[in-house]
Every structure is written in C-alpha cells, then in structure tokens.
Design an enzyme around this catalytic site. Structure first.
Site, PDB file in Angstrom:
ATOM      1  NE  ARG A 250     -23.430  23.330  -0.943  1.00  0.00           N
ATOM      2  CZ  ARG A 250     -22.864  22.430  -1.469  1.00  0.00           C
ATOM      3  NH1 ARG A 250     -22.493  21.098  -0.809  1.00  0.00           N
ATOM      4  NH2 ARG A 250     -21.800  22.185  -2.603  1.00  0.00           N
ATOM      5  CD  GLU A 279     -15.672  23.207   4.886  1.00  0.00           C
ATOM      6  OE1 GLU A 279     -16.690  23.225   4.011  1.00  0.00           O
ATOM      7  OE2 GLU A 279     -14.987  22.440   3.436  1.00  0.00           O
ATOM      8  CG  HIS A 301     -17.100  19.394   2.635  1.00  0.00           C
ATOM      9  ND1 HIS A 301     -17.850  20.772   2.744  1.00  0.00           N
ATOM     10  CD2 HIS A 301     -17.725  18.528   1.726  1.00  0.00           C
ATOM     11  CE1 HIS A 301     -18.597  20.602   1.748  1.00  0.00           C
ATOM     12  NE2 HIS A 301     -18.998  19.831   0.689  1.00  0.00           N
TER      13      HIS A 301
END
Length: 337
Positions: A250, A279, A301
């Site tokens: 994360r 993000e 990601h």
C-alpha cells in the site's frame, strides 16, 4: 436485483471506455435476474464520489468497490436496499469494516487470489534494482552503451533480505527470496516465530532491527492505523546504508518525502514501488520528483495482475455477492462483517 461495480478496471476497453460486453464472467454467474452496473467514467477516470456517482449507486442491492472508499455518505447514497459490499481485491483499508458492522451489512474481500503474482512482482522489482536493469535499458536505447553506468550490482547470495509483514504474500515472497539471497529475516508481531522458522526465516523484534540488518527490504503488511506511514524518517535512519526498499503493498505504508530524502543522502540505494498515495505518482509533487530519479522504479499498481488472477478474483467476488443476494446468508469466505 442490482449490483453496482463502482470502478471496475477490467470493464474498460483498449480505448479507455466502459464496455458492458466485458462483463461476461459476471453475467454468467449472476444470471438473468441480477442487473450489473459498471460505474461512471469521465476524462479517463472513474467517478468515485460526487452527486452523479451517488445517483448512480442509489438503490443498489450490492456494491463492489475497487479503489472507491466505503463511507457513511456512500452507504447513505445507496440506501437501505444494500445487503453486501465486496472489495474486488486484497486488503480492508477502503472497505471500512467497522462501518459495515455498524450498519448491519455483510462485507468481504478476497485475500488470497494473487499471492503468486504479488510475490513474483516483488522479486522482479528487487532484482531490477539490484542489477540496474531499467537504467541499463534506457542507456542502451539512447545509444549510451556503458557497462558500468548506474548502480554496480551486488552479489545477492551474500546479502540479507527483510520482509515486513509475514502473512500469505510475505510467506510466498520469502520462498522466492531464498533462491537469490543468502539470508531472509522478517518482522510481523502477529505471526509466531515458530511459523517463520518453518519457512527458514529469522524473526526480528522490531522494524528498526529489520531495517538495520537488511540489504533489501520488501513491504507486505496490511495498511492499518499502526502501519500508516510506517516507513518514516526515523525508521529510515536505522537502515543499512545503501539498502533497497520495495513496496508492493500500500502506498501509505511509506512517507514519500522521507524516502526521497533517504535516496538523496545515500541512506537508501534504491526504491521500487507498485503503489502510491495518491494512486498515480504523477499527481503528487514528491512523486514526480521520484519519477525523475534513476534509482527509482515504478509500476502502475499491477503487482496482482495476471490473466489467471483476474479471472479468479472476478469469479469469486461475483459468486460471493450472488450467495448473499440469493441465499440471504453471509459470504462463504473473506468475510469481514
């Protein structure tokens, strides 16, 4: 009945538009009596808040979230029809299990669908840093052939790899690290040292101890109040000079300004990350500065991603939601509320 997927990345076609035809897996599982909503996209991104988004989710019998956060406002917008909220992925940080319990709603995630993919991606990033793969690739492409340019590789067989977080993915990563590194250590206050020993891993009593002995550190803990910004200036000051840091868990596990400072002063020898907060690191000033550095490797990601993992995740989420809606029973696995 109606299931709304707030931000399903798998439903976006090559042109960046939502394509309902891509929901074939979900339609096969839900059948004809469950309608599927696939979120709203604007300017290449999903809307995950605001009036238009709230109107779209209103009256849903189930929500499936990806990056969208479960909040009181979201649940109020959906209304009393909602019976279950699923997280299409690993981790509980945006599922808000406490709120779901308070509202009397079932919630679940799928914590074990991508252990092979994430652990392999972790190794790929670590070894790319070790061997200077990305720097060399760019130099050769730019007609700047130079064997010694970039980080001089280390002999990994004599090095120590440290794992923060020894759950499913941490254990899968440890198995792969053993093939390249001479010693593997781990820190996880929730895992018995006997279990670590069964994986050939030596326990550390604290993150500071792990950082002090590790030549490469990989992050696999859940994001909680205790691990938020776990890797800060104080912890980085304890690390072995020139250590590499890899994050495939994360983004908020690390304090990016502290990482940038540690790279500048040589405390860290390299940083690789699949995850950021926000993000996209291009949306953040510190993130943009990190992207300019040759000792930083980033991916979008996607550590979880493979054809097999995506199919499995979609099938298991749809099956869990269908079970709640049709049987009136809690989801069979990954239940958090």
């Amino acid at each position: 009945m109606r299931v709304v997927y707030t931000d399903p990345a798998w439903a976006v076609d090559v042109g960046g538009e939502l394509d309902p035809a891509l929901a074939k897996i979900e339609r096969e599982i839900y059948g004809e009596d469950i309608e599927i909503g696939l979120g709203i996209r604007r300017d290449g991104r999903f809307l995950i808040d605001g009036a238009e988004f709230e109107d779209h989710v209103a009256g849903a019998d189930a929500l499936v979230v990806y990056r969208a956060r479960v909040t009181q406002r979201l649940l109020d917008a959906v209304g009393p029809s909602c019976r279950v909220v699923a997280r299409q992925g690993v981790g509980l940080d945006n599922l808000n299990a406490e709120l779901l319990r308070a509202q009397g709603l079932w919630g679940f995630h799928v914590p074990d669908y991508c252990g092979d993919e994430v652990s392999t991606h972790t190794l790929a990033l670590a070894l790319a840093l070790e061997r200077g793969v990305c720097v060399q690739d760019q130099l050769v492409r730019n007609r700047a052939w130079n064997i010694h340019a970039g980080r001089i590789p280390r002999r990994t067989a004599g090095l120590t790899a440290g794992i923060v977080g020894f759950g499913r993915i941490g254990r899968a990563t440890s198995r792969k690290l053993h093939a390249f590194y001479g010693r593997v250590v781990a820190y996880d206050p929730n895992v018995a040292t006997d279990l670590m020993a069964s994986h050939g891993v030596c326990p550390c009593a604290s993150p500071a101890e792990l950082f002090a002995v590790s030549d490469v550190i990989v992050l696999h803990p859940e994001l909680t109040a205790e691990t938020d910004r776990l890797v800060d200036r104080a912890l980085l000051r304890s690390c072995k000079p020139g250590a590499l840091l890899v994050n495939t868990a994360r983004g908020r596990l690390v304090d990016l300004p502290a990482v940038l400072e540690a790279l500048r002063d040589g405390c860290l020898g390299g940083f690789a990350s699949d995850v950021f907060s926000p993000e996209d690191p291009n949306d953040d000033e510190i993130g943009r500065e990190l992207l300019c550095r040759p000792d930083v490797i980033v991916t979008a990601h996607r550590a979880f991603l493979s054809a097999e993992s995506e199919i499995s995740l979609r099938q298991r989420v749809a099956a869990g939601v269908r079970h709640v809606l049709r049987e009136g029973q809690p989801p069979p696995a990954g239940r958090v509320a």
